[in-house]
Scaffold this motif. Structure first.
Motif, PDB file in Angstrom:
ATOM      1  N   GLY A  23      39.311  41.754   3.487  1.00  0.00           N
ATOM      2  CA  GLY A  23      39.438  40.400   2.966  1.00  0.00           C
ATOM      3  C   GLY A  23      40.884  40.025   2.718  1.00  0.00           C
ATOM      4  N   GLN A  24      41.121  39.341   1.601  1.00  0.00           N
ATOM      5  CA  GLN A  24      42.455  38.868   1.250  1.00  0.00           C
ATOM      6  C   GLN A  24      43.058  39.651   0.094  1.00  0.00           C
ATOM      7  N   GLY A  25      42.540  40.858  -0.147  1.00  0.00           N
ATOM      8  CA  GLY A  25      43.093  41.708  -1.189  1.00  0.00           C
ATOM      9  C   GLY A  25      42.616  41.381  -2.578  1.00  0.00           C
ATOM     10  N   LEU A  26      41.629  40.512  -2.710  1.00  0.00           N
ATOM     11  CA  LEU A  26      41.156  40.118  -4.026  1.00  0.00           C
ATOM     12  C   LEU A  26      40.197  41.147  -4.618  1.00  0.00           C
ATOM     13  N   THR A  27      39.449  41.841  -3.776  1.00  0.00           N
ATOM     14  CA  THR A  27      38.511  42.855  -4.251  1.00  0.00           C
ATOM     15  C   THR A  27      39.115  44.254  -4.189  1.00  0.00           C
ATOM     16  N   LEU A  28      39.752  44.594  -3.067  1.00  0.00           N
ATOM     17  CA  LEU A  28      40.341  45.927  -2.924  1.00  0.00           C
ATOM     18  C   LEU A  28      41.513  45.857  -1.960  1.00  0.00           C
ATOM     19  N   TRP A  29      42.654  46.414  -2.386  1.00  0.00           N
ATOM     20  CA  TRP A  29      43.829  46.495  -1.518  1.00  0.00           C
ATOM     21  C   TRP A  29      44.698  47.632  -2.022  1.00  0.00           C
ATOM     22  N   THR A  30      45.192  48.442  -1.107  1.00  0.00           N
ATOM     23  CA  THR A  30      46.110  49.518  -1.473  1.00  0.00           C
ATOM     24  C   THR A  30      47.340  49.435  -0.589  1.00  0.00           C
ATOM     25  N   GLY A  31      48.393  50.109  -1.003  1.00  0.00           N
ATOM     26  CA  GLY A  31      49.632  50.074  -0.252  1.00  0.00           C
ATOM     27  C   GLY A  31      50.474  48.866  -0.607  1.00  0.00           C
ATOM     28  N   LEU A  32      51.515  48.640   0.197  1.00  0.00           N
ATOM     29  CA  LEU A  32      52.461  47.557  -0.056  1.00  0.00           C
ATOM     30  C   LEU A  32      51.823  46.213   0.243  1.00  0.00           C
ATOM     31  N   SER A  33      52.076  45.235  -0.640  1.00  0.00           N
ATOM     32  CA  SER A  33      51.521  43.906  -0.439  1.00  0.00           C
ATOM     33  C   SER A  33      52.411  42.880  -1.125  1.00  0.00           C
ATOM     34  N   TYR A  34      52.578  41.728  -0.474  1.00  0.00           N
ATOM     35  CA  TYR A  34      53.333  40.627  -1.062  1.00  0.00           C
ATOM     36  C   TYR A  34      52.355  39.577  -1.571  1.00  0.00           C
ATOM     37  N   SER A  35      52.564  39.121  -2.812  1.00  0.00           N
ATOM     38  CA  SER A  35      51.706  38.065  -3.328  1.00  0.00           C
ATOM     39  C   SER A  35      52.134  36.699  -2.797  1.00  0.00           C
ATOM     40  N   LYS A  36      53.460  36.515  -2.612  1.00  0.00           N
ATOM     41  CA  LYS A  36      53.991  35.274  -2.055  1.00  0.00           C
ATOM     42  C   LYS A  36      55.318  35.601  -1.388  1.00  0.00           C
ATOM     43  N   THR A  37      55.559  35.031  -0.210  1.00  0.00           N
ATOM     44  CA  THR A  37      56.777  35.332   0.519  1.00  0.00           C
ATOM     45  C   THR A  37      57.593  34.057   0.714  1.00  0.00           C
ATOM     46  N   TYR A  38      58.803  34.242   1.281  1.00  0.00           N
ATOM     47  CA  TYR A  38      59.649  33.095   1.582  1.00  0.00           C
ATOM     48  C   TYR A  38      59.196  32.362   2.840  1.00  0.00           C
ATOM     49  N   ASP A  39      58.284  32.947   3.603  1.00  0.00           N
ATOM     50  CA  ASP A  39      57.752  32.288   4.793  1.00  0.00           C
ATOM     51  C   ASP A  39      56.628  31.349   4.368  1.00  0.00           C
ATOM     52  N   PRO A  40      56.806  30.034   4.480  1.00  0.00           N
ATOM     53  CA  PRO A  40      55.810  29.095   3.955  1.00  0.00           C
ATOM     54  C   PRO A  40      54.434  29.204   4.592  1.00  0.00           C
ATOM     55  N   ILE A  41      54.346  29.773   5.786  1.00  0.00           N
ATOM     56  CA  ILE A  41      53.061  29.835   6.488  1.00  0.00           C
ATOM     57  C   ILE A  41      52.355  31.172   6.266  1.00  0.00           C
TER      58      ILE A  41
END
Length: 449
Positions: free
Chosen positions: A1-19
Motif C-alpha cells: 500500500g502507501q505505508g499506512l499499515t506496514l512499512w519498513t526501511g527508508l521512507s520519505y513522508s514528503k519530498t521536494y519533488d511536487p509529484i
C-alpha cells in the motif's frame, strides 16, 4: 500500500519533488541499510497463483529501549518508556538499554493484481515482551501503550488514463482509523499534477508505518496536498506544491490544536545535458509554544522561508561540480526574526584508468541560532544515508573515496571535519568535545559472493 499499515526501511513522508506523493512498495526484500532499527528479522515469503499474491512474514527481533522499571531480584523488566533507534552502545546506560525487549510480528498481505487495478489487504499483530508505557503528557496521551497491537489495512491502485488513483485505509486495535487517497496524472502533454488528501485520527496507533504526512507519526493530522509540474519551454520547467494541514490535538511543543501550511516553487533551467541550474523557494508555517510564557502556555506562529540557488555542471566524463547557496529566514511571533546561510561546492572525479571514484565538499555556514539550521544531502558510504543540518558559524569539509578492488570487493573511506568559529565546545554530556572541531571517519568493506 502507501505505508499506512506496514512499512519498513527508508521512507520519505514528503519530498521536494511536487509529484512524488505515491509510494511504490517492493514487497519482501533483504534489508541492506546501516540503520539498526527500521526492519524485520525472521522469515518472509510471497506465493503467486494466477493474479493473486499471498505474502507472509514472521519476525522476532530484540530492540533497544529505555527501561522504566525492573525487578531488583531477577532483573525482569517491568516496562519500557520508549524505543531506541540510534543503535549506539557506547556508555553504561546505552549498554543497559541494549536488547531490552523482544518484538514479535506476524502477519501478511493478500493482493489481487489486474493490469488496470490492484487491491490488497494487510494484517499483522505486534507483541512486545514488556509493555511500552510512556511518561504521560497531554500531547501523547493517545499514543500506543501496552504489549499487543493489531493493525489491519486495505489499499487500492487504479489506472484510468491519464490518471492514476491510489489510496489506503488502516485500522488499529483501538478501532481508530487513518486513511489517504490520491491521484497523479497528466492534464496535457506539458503538465503533470498530484493531489493527496489524508486524515489520521488522534488515537490511531501504529509503530511500523511511514505514510505521507507532516508529523513524524501518522496520527493527529489531516490535510490536502496539491503539486504540479509544468514544462514552460524546451529548457524551462516550473514545479510547485501547496500543502494545507491541521492538527486536531496537541503536539510536542504546541499545547493547542493548530493549523499549518507548506509552499514550494522551483524553477529549473537545463541549458544542455551537462549544465543546469534551479531556483527554489519554500515557506512553511506552523505553531509552537511561546517560551516566554510562564504559567499558561500560549502558542504562536513560526514561519520558515528558504531561498536556494543550485548549479550542476558536468565538465567532462570524469569530472563534475555542484554549487549551492541557500538562505533561511526564521520568524516567530512579533519578536523573533533571525536568518542564516549555507554555501558549498561539491566536486566528483572518476579516474579513467583506475577503479577509483573521489568526491568532496567544502561548505561555509553562518546562522543566528539552531532555528535557522539548513539541511543538505551528503554523499556517504554505500547503504548509509546522511542529510545533516548546518547551523551556527563555521565550515565543513568531507571527502569520499570508493575503490573497486575487483568485481567482488568494494572499499569505501569517508572523512569529514566541521570547524565552528564561535564555539569552544561541541555537544554536551559524554558526547562533549572540548574544542571547536569535530571529525568523523567511516570505512566500509563490501564482499560479494
Amino acid at each position: 500500500g502507501q505505508g499506512l499499515t506496514l512499512w519498513t526501511g527508508l521512507s520519505y513522508s514528503k519530498t521536494y519533488d511536487p509529484i512524488s506523493i505515491k509510494k511504490y512498495p517492493q514487497g519482501i526484500k533483504p534489508y541492506t541499510s546501516t540503520n539498526e532499527y527500521g526492519f524485520l528479522r525472521g522469515l518472509g515469503t510471497t506465493l503467486r497463483y494466477k493474479k493473486l499474491e499471498f505474502s507472509l512474514v514472521a519476525s522476532r527481533k530484540l530492540l533497544d529501549a529505555n527501561i522504566g522499571g525492573t525487578d531488583t531480584i531477577n532483573n525482569d523488566i517491568y516496562y519500557v518508556t520508549s524505543l531506541q533507534e540510534t543503535g549506539y552502545h557506547r556508555t553504561y546506560n546505552e549498554l543497559s538499554d541494549k536488547n531490552a525487549i523482544a518484538e514479535n510480528i506476524f502477519g501478511g498481505n493478500i493482493s489481487f493484481n489486474e493490469k488496470q487495478y490492484q487491491i490488497g489487504i494487510t494484517a499483522y499483530k505486534s507483541n512486545y515482551s514488556s509493555p511500552i508505557i510512556k511518561k504521560t503528557e497531554p500531547y501523547n496521551q493517545f499514543d500506543f501503550t501496552g504489549k499487543d497491537n493489531t493493525n489491519l489495512g486495505a489499499n487500492f491502485n487504479l489506472l484510468l488514463l491519464p490518471f492514476n488513483f491510489f489510496g489506503e485505509i488502516s485500522l488499529s486495535e483501538n478501532l481508530k482509523k487513518a486513511y489517504l487517497i490520491g491521484l497523479q496524472g497528466n492534464i496535457e502533454n506539458r503538465m503533470t499534477i498530484g493531489i493527496l488528501f489524508r486524515k489520521y485520527d488522534v488515537g490511531f496507533q501504529n509503530i511500523r508505518n511511514a505514510a505521507f504526512g507532516e508529523n513524524t507519526k501518522n496520527s493527529n493530522e489531516q490535510g490536502i496536498y496539491i503539486g504540479t509540474e509544468y514544462f514552460l519551454a524546451k529548457k524551462w520547467t516550473i514545479s510547485a506544491y501547496c500543502d494545507l494541514f491541521e492538527f486536531p490535538w496537541l503536539r510536542y511543543n504546541d499545547d493547542s490544536p493548530s493549523v499549518g501550511s507548506d509552499y514550494l516553487i522551483k524553477i529549473d533551467y537545463r541549458y544542455n545535458r551537462k549544465l543546469n541550474f534551479y531556483f527554489q523557494f519554500r515557506e512553511k508555517n506552523k505553531f509552537q509554544n511561546n517560551s516566554e510564557t510562564i504559567y499558561t502556555k500560549q502558542h504562536e506562529e513560526t514561519i520558515r522561508r528558504n531561498f536556494r540557488i543550485n548549479i550542476n555542471l558536468i565538465a567532462t566524463d570524469e569530472l563534475s561540480f555542484n554549487s549551492r547557496f541557500e538562505w533561511c529566514v526564521f520568524t516567530k511571533g512579533n519578536y523573533y526574526n533571525n536568518n542564516g546561510f549555507l554555501i558549498y561546492q561539491d566536486m566528483s572525479y572518476k579516474f579513467r584508468f583506475y577503479p577509483v571514484k573521489f568526491s568532496a565538499r567544502y561548505a561555509l555556514f553562518d546562522t543566528d541560532s539552531y532555528d535557522e539550521r539548513i539541511y543538505a544531502y551528503e554523499n556517504d558510504v554505500l547503504y548509509a544515508f546522511s542529510i545533516p543540518s548546518y547551523y551556527y558559524k563555521g565550515s565543513k569539509v568531507y571527502f569520499l573515496i570508493k575503490c573497486d578492488v575487483n568485481k567482488n570487493i568494494d572499499l569505501w573511506f569517508r572523512f569529514s571535519q566541521t570547524y565552528y568559529l564561535n564555539k569552544n565546545k561541541i555537544s554536551s554530556g559524554l558526547d562533549e568535545i572540548n574544542g571547536n572541531t569535530k571529525s568523523e571517519i567511516k570505512t566500509q568493506l563490501i564482499i560479494k559472493f
